[in-house]
Structures are given as C-alpha cells and as structure tokens.
Scaffold this active site. Structure first.
Site, PDB file in Angstrom:
ATOM      1  N   SER A  26       0.939  -1.125   0.093  1.00 56.98           N
ATOM      2  CA  SER A  26       0.028  -0.169  -0.078  1.00 56.98           C
ATOM      3  C   SER A  26       0.824   1.180   0.121  1.00 56.98           C
ATOM      4  O   SER A  26       0.430   2.512   0.084  1.00 56.98           O
ATOM      5  CB  SER A  26      -0.975  -0.051   1.322  1.00 56.98           C
ATOM      6  OG  SER A  26      -0.185  -0.141   2.518  1.00 56.98           O
ATOM      7  N   ASN A 113      -2.680  -2.524  12.376  1.00 57.86           N
ATOM      8  CA  ASN A 113      -4.353  -2.426  12.241  1.00 57.86           C
ATOM      9  C   ASN A 113      -4.911  -1.428  12.988  1.00 57.86           C
ATOM     10  O   ASN A 113      -5.734  -0.430  12.388  1.00 57.86           O
ATOM     11  CB  ASN A 113      -5.196  -3.844  12.738  1.00 57.86           C
ATOM     12  CG  ASN A 113      -4.688  -4.995  11.919  1.00 57.86           C
ATOM     13  OD1 ASN A 113      -3.758  -4.628  11.176  1.00 57.86           O
ATOM     14  ND2 ASN A 113      -5.328  -5.899  12.179  1.00 57.86           N
ATOM     15  N   THR A 158     -36.352  26.739 -17.845  1.00 58.11           N
ATOM     16  CA  THR A 158     -36.850  25.050 -17.283  1.00 58.11           C
ATOM     17  C   THR A 158     -36.563  24.384 -18.781  1.00 58.11           C
ATOM     18  O   THR A 158     -36.919  24.935 -19.720  1.00 58.11           O
ATOM     19  CB  THR A 158     -38.127  24.934 -16.878  1.00 58.11           C
ATOM     20  OG1 THR A 158     -39.184  25.384 -17.920  1.00 58.11           O
ATOM     21  CG2 THR A 158     -38.430  25.591 -15.612  1.00 58.11           C
ATOM     22  N   HIS A 159     -35.971  23.288 -18.704  1.00 55.00           N
ATOM     23  CA  HIS A 159     -35.960  22.132 -19.941  1.00 55.00           C
ATOM     24  C   HIS A 159     -34.955  22.978 -20.720  1.00 55.00           C
ATOM     25  O   HIS A 159     -34.967  22.661 -22.061  1.00 55.00           O
ATOM     26  CB  HIS A 159     -37.331  21.852 -20.636  1.00 55.00           C
ATOM     27  CG  HIS A 159     -38.172  21.412 -19.721  1.00 55.00           C
ATOM     28  ND1 HIS A 159     -38.307  20.222 -19.540  1.00 55.00           N
ATOM     29  CD2 HIS A 159     -39.226  21.857 -18.933  1.00 55.00           C
ATOM     30  CE1 HIS A 159     -39.268  19.745 -18.549  1.00 55.00           C
ATOM     31  NE2 HIS A 159     -39.750  21.021 -18.336  1.00 55.00           N
ATOM     32  N   SER A 280      -7.925  25.948 -28.812  1.00 47.73           N
ATOM     33  CA  SER A 280      -7.763  24.801 -29.647  1.00 47.73           C
ATOM     34  C   SER A 280      -6.727  24.793 -30.417  1.00 47.73           C
ATOM     35  O   SER A 280      -6.325  25.864 -30.831  1.00 47.73           O
ATOM     36  CB  SER A 280      -9.130  24.754 -30.472  1.00 47.73           C
ATOM     37  OG  SER A 280      -8.974  23.986 -31.475  1.00 47.73           O
ATOM     38  N   LYS A 286     -11.200  29.536 -30.803  1.00 45.36           N
ATOM     39  CA  LYS A 286     -11.755  29.293 -29.697  1.00 45.36           C
ATOM     40  C   LYS A 286     -11.167  29.481 -28.463  1.00 45.36           C
ATOM     41  O   LYS A 286      -9.850  29.565 -28.179  1.00 45.36           O
ATOM     42  CB  LYS A 286     -11.716  27.469 -29.770  1.00 45.36           C
ATOM     43  CG  LYS A 286     -13.037  27.338 -30.988  1.00 45.36           C
ATOM     44  CD  LYS A 286     -13.140  25.961 -31.040  1.00 45.36           C
ATOM     45  CE  LYS A 286     -13.533  25.238 -29.748  1.00 45.36           C
ATOM     46  NZ  LYS A 286     -13.933  23.927 -30.061  1.00 45.36           N
ATOM     47  N   GLU A 293     -14.946  21.923 -17.807  1.00 46.57           N
ATOM     48  CA  GLU A 293     -15.270  20.631 -18.174  1.00 46.57           C
ATOM     49  C   GLU A 293     -14.552  19.714 -17.125  1.00 46.57           C
ATOM     50  O   GLU A 293     -15.267  18.676 -17.070  1.00 46.57           O
ATOM     51  CB  GLU A 293     -14.772  20.595 -19.662  1.00 46.57           C
ATOM     52  CG  GLU A 293     -15.764  21.454 -20.597  1.00 46.57           C
ATOM     53  CD  GLU A 293     -15.067  21.502 -21.882  1.00 46.57           C
ATOM     54  OE1 GLU A 293     -15.870  21.538 -22.949  1.00 46.57           O
ATOM     55  OE2 GLU A 293     -14.045  21.510 -22.125  1.00 46.57           O
TER      56      GLU A 293
HETATM   57  N1  ARG Z   1      -0.849  -1.896   5.085  1.00 48.23           N
HETATM   58  C1  ARG Z   1      -1.953  -2.087   5.662  1.00 48.23           C
HETATM   59  C2  ARG Z   1      -3.163  -1.498   5.339  1.00 48.23           C
HETATM   60  O1  ARG Z   1      -2.726  -0.361   4.586  1.00 48.23           O
HETATM   61  C3  ARG Z   1      -1.582  -1.716   7.201  1.00 48.23           C
HETATM   62  C4  ARG Z   1      -2.119  -2.819   8.024  1.00 48.23           C
HETATM   63  C5  ARG Z   1      -1.843  -4.179   7.731  1.00 48.23           C
HETATM   64  N2  ARG Z   1      -2.099  -5.008   8.723  1.00 48.23           N
HETATM   65  C6  ARG Z   1      -1.864  -6.278   8.463  1.00 48.23           C
HETATM   66  N3  ARG Z   1      -2.443  -7.246   9.446  1.00 48.23           N
HETATM   67  N4  ARG Z   1      -1.610  -6.762   7.457  1.00 48.23           N
HETATM   68  O2  ARG Z   1      -4.238  -1.391   5.618  1.00 48.23           O
END
Ligand code: ARG
Length: 466
Positions: A26, A113, A158-159, A280, A286, A293
């Site tokens: 991650s 966690n 409207t519309h 453009s 333009k 957008e």
């Molecule tokens: N990289 C994990 C996340 O982003 C962190 C927690 C990971 N915990 C584990 N038990 N693998 O959620």
C-alpha cells in the site's frame, strides 16, 4: 535480536516477481500519510514513556529518530524500500537503522491495524478542515456577487427553454443555497472522522496499561471509539467524507455546466477569465472552458471512488481484512480534487464578467412573459386554463411571425380579447420580476432578504468556527 523487516513474500530475485510484491503493497498510497504516521508514533512513544514501558532517554531517541526521518522525507533523501509492505514498515525499518534495537519497543501494544486507521483519520481530518475553510470562503464570494449584481435581470430556464425572468442574484443565491448544504455535510463528516482508534491493538484491545486519554489528547481527537473491534474494522468515516465530496462535486458539475452554456457564443451571458480557458490546437477562434469541463468530469471520478469503497466494504467480516488497504486511495484523490475545484470555482466566479445587456435582451427578445399575461387575464376573472390556452395560441402565432409579446400594441391585444385594457402595457420584464415577491422568490425585495439571511448565516458560522 534482529529486526524482522516484514518483507513481502514476493521479493524473490526471479525476474518479474517484484510485481507480486508491489501488488500487496500500500506503500505508494501511504506516502501521503507519512506526516500522520510519524505524528502517531511520536505520541505513542510519549505514552509508552508515561506508562513506564520505555525510559525518557529511549523516548527521546525514538522521537529524534522519527523527526530525522520526517525531515529526510521532506527533503526527498529518505530511502524508500519498495520491498517493504507499507509506510509503517518503511519508517520502522529506517528507525532501526538510526537508533538500533530500541526502535523495536515502539510497537509495544500497537498493531498496524490500529495504526493505519489512526493515520487515516488524522489525515482526513486535516483535509476535511481545509475543505470546510475553502467552502466557507466560496460561500462568502457567492453572497458578495449576488449583493453586487442585484440589478441584473436574466432569463430563467426550465428544460433549457426560457421560462420566466429572474434576477441574476437569484441564480447565484441558488448556488449558495445548495453549497451551504454541502458545507454542513462536511461538518457532519468531520464529526464522524474525529474519533481515535489507537489503543485497539490488532482488534481485541491490548494487555498493557495503555493510556488512551493521553493519546487522544496528544493527537487532538475529540472522542475515542468505544469498541476496539469496530475501531479497526470500520471505514464509514471515509464513506461519509466521499459522499460529501461526491455531492459537492456533482453540484459543482451542474454549476460548471451552466457556466459552459452561458459562455457559448449563442448565450454570451458571461466571459470567463482568460486564464481558465484554453485555445484549440486547430481552431484559432476558440476559448474552451476546460477547467469547468474537467471539474464536471472529475465529479464522475469522485462518485466512482464512493461506489468503489462501498463495494470493497460490502460483506467484509469484522476486524481487519487486507481488503481495507484499498480504502483510502480514492478518498485521498477526492479530497485533493475537491480542494482544487473549490479554489478554481472561487476564482472563476470572482473574475468572471456578467454581460448584463445580453442577459436582459435575451429575456426581452422572447415570449418569456407569457405566464405573466396569462396571470393578468386570470386576474380579470378568466379561468387560468382558458387564459393559458389563449396565451399559448398567441405565443405560437408570434413565433411563426418572428415577433414577441412585447412587440404587441394595445390595439393588437384588444383584437385578441376585449378583456385587455391599457394596464396590460404595464407588464414588463421588470414588473414580472418584482411581482414574484414570495419567500425565496426573485423580486428585488426577496433577493435583499435572501442576501441578508445568507450574511447572517455566514456570521453565525464564522462565530462557531472561532
Ligand atoms: N498496509 C496495511 C493497510 O494499509 C496496514 C495494516 C496491515 N495489517 C495487516 N495485518 N497486514 O491496511
């Protein structure tokens, strides 16, 4: 004792296998959270010292090491190890190199966690506060524009068909009205984000005398989550935030769409500030409204992130599952998009020019007063349906002959129906606007009231923020 670096299982030297390691990491998303990760670790170290798990010199060593890492990351000299699973492991591993085995004491009673969700809550809290501040400024700009342009009359649609004339300020205050609700949505989202999950351990709580009040105070959370399983399991705070972002962006996309239409040659109601248009590559005449957008398009991306997180969480058993690692990427991007979009819209609004003559002419060169004439006949005791049908017929005839109701003379009117008397000539675009004096309506008096109420609301809010 050596540090278990918790490498990914797939760090094999076999060519190509590093993609498997990358798949489980991650790390690239979590780089955004480095400040919070370090902040959480510093608070945690102080707490461990307070409850006697580490001594003061160990605490100071850990804090100095963490601060050094922070400045290396800031300077861009920190050596990220992509083979480590996440940002926590990167920082912990670097801390080992800097201060030795004492680094290993920092994780006492803590799990990644509860660590990751604490980092996330801190990060999104900061972002949400920024969004709230920026949105507040935008609301001020809207009231200001409404206040300064009270004389401008435009066709209301409207519309996408001309319906009835309104004050430009009325349209601008409609934006205020809807965006104020988004503002409140973010404030509510912030309340749900502002809970501390730290001290939950892996999920079951911890078996050391951890001081969660101290941590809450150090990290500035308003409340603690009362259940450690919920604390590591739940991501509804990100959903609330993503919903708020999506609602705001979708409202922005509608405002952008109006500006895109108003900016066309056909309408020519506004001129966009030059810096927010692009040329453009092939058509030299333009000036494309690319920023508007892109905001319109990013609303879709944002909504996708909300749906994606809902889908990720659906059916997940409680406590931590690795799926939860996919919880923050969309929201990090969404909050960034929202902050940038607010700034852009604010500046476009402050600098755009309103072409008041063109707006007025557009209202006048139309049969926009047909309802007012029908209302006139109704006041003369003609049933509304009958009056409506008569005006419909007249409008159709006028359209065929390329004329407008306002081109008709008293004689013309009286030829249509003897009910018309000379007071019919008093029906004008301006009188139509002024007659709509109901609460929330478009008359000058009603708009003045709306401006006053909006200003009072902003004053109240700024006192609450203080
Ligand atoms: N990289 C994990 C996340 O982003 C962190 C927690 C990971 N915990 C584990 N038990 N693998 O959620």
């Amino acid at each position: 004792m050596t540090h278990n670096k918790k490498k990914n299982n797939f760090t094999s030297s076999v060519q190509g296998e590093e993609i498997f390691g990358k798949f489980t990491s991650s790390f690239e998303t979590d780089i955004h959270l480095y400040e919070e990760d370090i902040e959480v670790s510093i608070a945690y170290s102080k707490m461990l010292k307070k409850i006697g798990i580490i001594n003061q010199s160990e605490n100071l060593k850990i804090i100095a090491g963490l601060n050094e890492i922070k400045s290396e990351i800031l300077k861009g000299t920190f050596k990220w190890d992509f083979s480590l699973e996440d940002i926590h492991m990167n920082i912990e591993s670097s801390l080992y190199t800097k201060i030795g085995n004492v680094a290993g004491k920092l994780h006492t009673g803590r799990s990644r966690n509860d660590q990751i969700v604490t980092d996330s809550r801190l990060y999104f809290k900061k972002k949400t506060k920024t969004i709230i501040e920026e949105l507040f400024d935008l609301l001020k700009v809207l009231v200001d524009i409404a206040d300064k342009n009270k004389e401008i009359i435009m066709p209301g649609y409207t519309h996408l068909q001309k319906g009835q004339p309104v004050l430009l300020s009325h349209s601008i205050l409609a934006y205020f009205s809807i965006l104020y609700r988004d503002y409140e949505r973010f404030r509510k989202a912030l309340i749900n984000i502002d809970f501390m999950p730290l001290g939950s351990g892996a999920f079951a709580g911890v078996n050391i005398p951890i001081d969660q009040d101290f941590l809450q105070n150090e990290l500035g959370f308003s409340q603690k989550i009362s259940n450690s399983i919920d604390a590591v399991s739940s991501r509804d705070f990100i959903l609330d935030l993503l919903y708020s972002c999506s609602s705001l962006m979708i409202n922005f996309s509608r405002i952008c769409e109006e500006f895109i239409i108003w900016n066309t040659d056909e309408f020519n109601f506004i001129s966009l500030p030059e810096k927010f248009t692009t040329g453009s590559s092939i058509m030299p005449q333009k000036k494309n409204p690319d920023f508007l957008e892109l905001i319109r398009a990013k609303a879709g991306t944002n909504l996708g992130s909300l749906l994606s997180l809902f889908t990720t969480i659906k059916g997940l058993p409680f406590t931590y599952n690795r799926d939860l690692q996919e919880d923050r990427q969309g929201a990090i991007q969404a909050t960034q998009t929202v902050i940038e979009s607010i700034k852009i819209i604010k500046e476009i609004l402050s600098e755009m020019k309103f072409n008041s003559e063109k707006m007025f002419q557009s209202a006048e060169n139309s049969n926009i007063l047909a309802t007012d004439f029908a209302d006139y006949l109704t006041a003369k005791n003609i049933p509304f349906r009958e009056a409506y049908n008569l005006m419909k017929e007249i409008s159709n005839t006028l359209k065929r002959t390329n004329k407008n109701i306002t081109d008709l003379s008293l004689e013309d009117f009286q030829n249509i129906s003897p009910v018309f008397t000379n007071d019919v000539m008093k029906i004008t675009i301006k009188s139509s606007v002024e007659k709509r004096n109901s609460f929330g309506g478009t008359s000058s008096q009603s708009i003045k009231n709306q401006i006053k109420d909006s200003k009072n609301l902003l004053n109240k809010l700024s006192n609450e923020i203080k």
